[in-house]
Each structure stands twice: as structure tokens, then as C-alpha cells.
Write a protein that holds these residues in place. Structure first.
Motif, PDB file in Angstrom:
ATOM      1  N   ALA A   1       0.812  -1.239   0.000  1.00  0.00           N
ATOM      2  CA  ALA A   1       0.000   0.000   0.000  1.00  0.00           C
ATOM      3  C   ALA A   1       0.844   1.289   0.000  1.00  0.00           C
ATOM      4  O   ALA A   1       0.598   2.182  -0.836  1.00  0.00           O
ATOM      5  CB  ALA A   1      -0.977  -0.018   1.164  1.00  0.00           C
ATOM      6  N   PRO A   2       1.851   1.440   0.883  1.00  0.00           N
ATOM      7  CA  PRO A   2       2.607   2.702   0.856  1.00  0.00           C
ATOM      8  C   PRO A   2       3.432   2.885  -0.421  1.00  0.00           C
ATOM      9  O   PRO A   2       3.616   4.009  -0.888  1.00  0.00           O
ATOM     10  CB  PRO A   2       3.524   2.625   2.085  1.00  0.00           C
ATOM     11  N   ILE A   3       3.881   1.770  -1.001  1.00  0.00           N
ATOM     12  CA  ILE A   3       4.650   1.857  -2.258  1.00  0.00           C
ATOM     13  C   ILE A   3       3.721   2.339  -3.380  1.00  0.00           C
ATOM     14  O   ILE A   3       4.069   3.186  -4.195  1.00  0.00           O
ATOM     15  CB  ILE A   3       5.242   0.467  -2.639  1.00  0.00           C
ATOM     16  N   ARG A   4       2.516   1.803  -3.361  1.00  0.00           N
ATOM     17  CA  ARG A   4       1.523   2.178  -4.374  1.00  0.00           C
ATOM     18  C   ARG A   4       1.258   3.688  -4.322  1.00  0.00           C
ATOM     19  O   ARG A   4       1.216   4.362  -5.350  1.00  0.00           O
ATOM     20  CB  ARG A   4       0.247   1.391  -4.074  1.00  0.00           C
ATOM     21  N   THR A   5       1.100   4.218  -3.110  1.00  0.00           N
ATOM     22  CA  THR A   5       0.852   5.656  -2.970  1.00  0.00           C
ATOM     23  C   THR A   5       2.027   6.459  -3.523  1.00  0.00           C
ATOM     24  O   THR A   5       1.849   7.447  -4.244  1.00  0.00           O
ATOM     25  CB  THR A   5       0.638   6.009  -1.474  1.00  0.00           C
TER      26      THR A   5
END
Ligand code: BTN
Length: 330
Positions: free
Chosen positions: A263-267
Motif C-alpha cells: 500500500a505505501p509503495i503504491r501511494t
């Protein structure tokens, strides 16, 4: 010892530092300091020396050097051995060969030149001597093979963040992992995975960054679609420092990925993307998708809204951007 001497100059780049001060701090003779400085000069470091004042570091060698990469990277769990080649067919091949002999997670292979540099889909990757950073990192993540594409996005995100910070170039990511500047390709990432029983045994994370290529270095068919940091910024860069900075960033995002998931990489990826919001075309076999790239889904696939209003998810392949200005970068 030479690393320790260089560290003095790195800490205070503007100050002249006397041989006496270095010899006292490092507990070596002044003759030894002088000899180390001579060796550093032979390696391409340049010093201004002023009698009664000392030495000032004025230039670094334009050669890839394992110590310089390690110094720029710092202590990282993602970095074990560094192997530098003057010329090699492909650093990817070297990593796969080393992996088969049991080489450690974090083995880095870097080359001044590749004679058979590989891009995605079997394409040739131009890698002339000294023109860029051609490197592959061997990693052994404990992951199901199905999640391998996410690691590609981790690498692209790390590279984009590094280049923005270290060079000021207006770099953005084209899905899934091309780095573009001025809408031309600046870097390519090739992540190749070898698996066993649905899990990853090793990955070769290959990174190619066009650093010092000039227009004349590109064959005519690449001249309008490829670019380099030199062409984008008008400046030359310390390739070892850039490679080290990328490894530091990749190490940080790799840890983030394993601590918190995708999730944080996607953001981060979405905030760096030059694909989202643009009209794209994607072809697999006889299936053609055209529409506006909307987002990245939780697995890393690209969500496209077609003209008919459907949402199509693209998992792999290449896209062509067919219209629309890139979202503003930086
Ligand atoms: C692409 O955009 O198609 C990926 C290009 C990847 C090039 C790098 S350079 C270092 C490493 N060794 C190779 O042979 N390829 C990758």
C-alpha cells in the motif's frame, strides 16, 4: 585507509586539510598520507595542494569504484559484495550466474560497459563505456512468485525518488517501470525472477541509467525517444554516488514493503507517475485496450477506464501513451 582519508575531504569540501592533520588523526606517518594521496590521484581524484595549507579535493574519478559506491550507500542489509566489470555481456547474466553458485542476497554487479545489455521483451539496451550506470542487484526476498511484479514497482519508485532528489531532473514513472524525462526514456528497469515451488529463489534487479550519453551517442532510431541526465540537466554526475544513493533508497523502500505491504509503495508510485490521467493503448495478442489510465490497484496492476466506461486491469506488457500532457512533474 584511503576511504578514511577521502572521508576527511568529504566532510569539509571547501577547506584545505594539511597532511599533518590527517596523519595525526589517522595515526599514520606524513609519508604514508602523501603516498595515499598519490595513489588517489592515480585513481582519478584531483587535489589542489597549497604549501603550508594542505590539500583540497577538487575532482573525483569518473570511474565506477566499489569503495565509492559503498561509501555513498552506507551500511545496508541489501548490499553485500560489489563486483565491478570493465566490460561484460550483461550484468543480469552475471547475477544469474552468481546466484546459481550461492552468491549472497545483496550482491551487486556493475559494469562500465555492457556488450549485450538486455531490455524488456528481449530488446537491446545501449550501454556504452562510461555512459551510464549499468547494474544488477541479486536479491533473495521471501515472496510468492506472483508478487514479483510489485518488486519491480518498488525499484522504479526508489529510482525515481533518488534521481529527483540527487539530480533535480524532472523524472516520472511510466507504467510499469520506465523512467521518463521530457517524455523520453531516461532509465530502464528489468527485474527477472527465478522461482521454485511458487516462491522466489532469487531476483536480478537490473537498472540502466543513461547518465553521460550525448545525442551523438544514440543511434538515429533512439535519438528522439531516449535521453540522459546530461542532456536533461546540462550537468555531469558522480555515477558511484548516484548508484549508492539508489541502493540506499531501494533498501529503505524494500524494508517498508516488507513491514507494511504494497500500500505505501503504491501511494508513492502514484505520486511519481506520468501515466495516470493520460490516454494509453495496450495490446496483448489480439486484445486491444484504449482508455485513460486511472490508478494502480492493490496488486500493482494498471486500472484503465475505456471509452465504453468499463474498467480494465492491465497486469503486464507495454503501454503506449497516445494523448494528453504528462501530469506536471516535481
Ligand atoms: C527496459 O527498459 O527495457 C529495461 C532495461 C534494463 C537495462 C539494465 S542495464 C543493467 C542490467 N543489465 C542488462 O542487461 N539489463 C539491465
Amino acid at each position: 585507509m584511503r576511504e578514511a582519508i577521502l572521508a576527511f575531504f568529504a566532510r569539509e569540501p571547501e577547506r584545505y586539510i594539511s597532511g599533518e592533520e590527517i596523519s595525526r588523526n589517522l595515526d599514520i606517518s606524513r609519508t604514508a598520507v602523501w603516498k595515499h594521496i598519490q595513489t588517489l590521484k592515480k585513481q582519478g581524484y584531483r587535489f589542489d595542494s597549497v604549501p603550508n595549507k594542505g590539500y583540497r579535493l577538487t575532482g573525483m574519478p569518473d570511474k565506477l569504484d566499489a569503495d565509492a559506491i559503498r561509501q555513498a550507500a552506507g551500511e545496508l542489509s541489501l548490499l553485500a559484495d560489489i563486483i565491478i566489470h570493465e566490460s561484460v555481456a550483461s550484468t543480469q547474466n552475471e547475477v544469474h550466474r552468481l546466484a546459481a553458485t550461492g552468491a549472497a542476497h545483496g550482491t551487486l554487479v556493475v559494469a562500465e560497459e555492457q556488450t549485450e545489455g538486455r531490455g524488456r521483451q528481449g530488446r537491446f539496451w545501449l550501454s556504452p563505456p562510461g555512459g551510464g550506470i549499468w547494474m544488477s542487484l541479486l536479491i533473495r526476498p521471501d515472496l510468492p512468485i506472483a508478487l514479483a511484479p510489485q518488486m519491480t514497482l518498488v525499484a522504479a519508485t526508489a529510482l525515481c525518488r533518488t534521481l529527483r532528489r540527487e539530480t533535480g531532473a524532472s523524472v516520472g514513472i511510466k507504467w510499469p517501470n520506465d523512467l521518463l524525462a521530457s517524455d523520453k526514456k531516461l532509465c530502464g528497469i528489468l527485474v527477472e525472477s527465478v522461482g521454485e515451488d511458487e516462491r522466489i529463489r532469487h531476483m536480478a534487479v537490473g537498472v540502466g541509467i543513461d547518465v553521460h550519453l550525448e545525442a551523438k551517442d544514440y543511434p538515429p532510431e533512439l535519438r528522439d525517444i531516449a535521453t540522459s541526465l546530461l542532456l536533461e540537466t546540462g550537468r555531469r554526475f558522480d555515477r558511484g554516488a548516484l548508484a549508492g544513493a539508489f541502493l540506499r533508497e531501494f533498501d529503505a523502500l524494500y524494508d517498508l514493503y516488507f513491514a507494511e505491504g504494497f500500500a505505501p509503495i503504491r501511494t508513492l508510485w502514484e505520486s511519481l507517475s506520468v501515466t495516470l490521467g493520460r490516454r494509453i493503448r495496450h495490446q496483448t495478442g489480439d486484445r486491444l485496450t484504449e482508455g485513460v489510465a486511472e490508478s494502480l490497484d492493490e496488486r500493482g496492476a494498471l486500472v484503465v477506464k475505456t471509452d465504453a466506461g468499463d474498467r480494465v486491469t492491465l497486469h503486464a506488457g507495454e503501454i503506449e501513451t497516445i494523448a494528453g500532457n504528462p501530469p506536471s512533474m516535481l
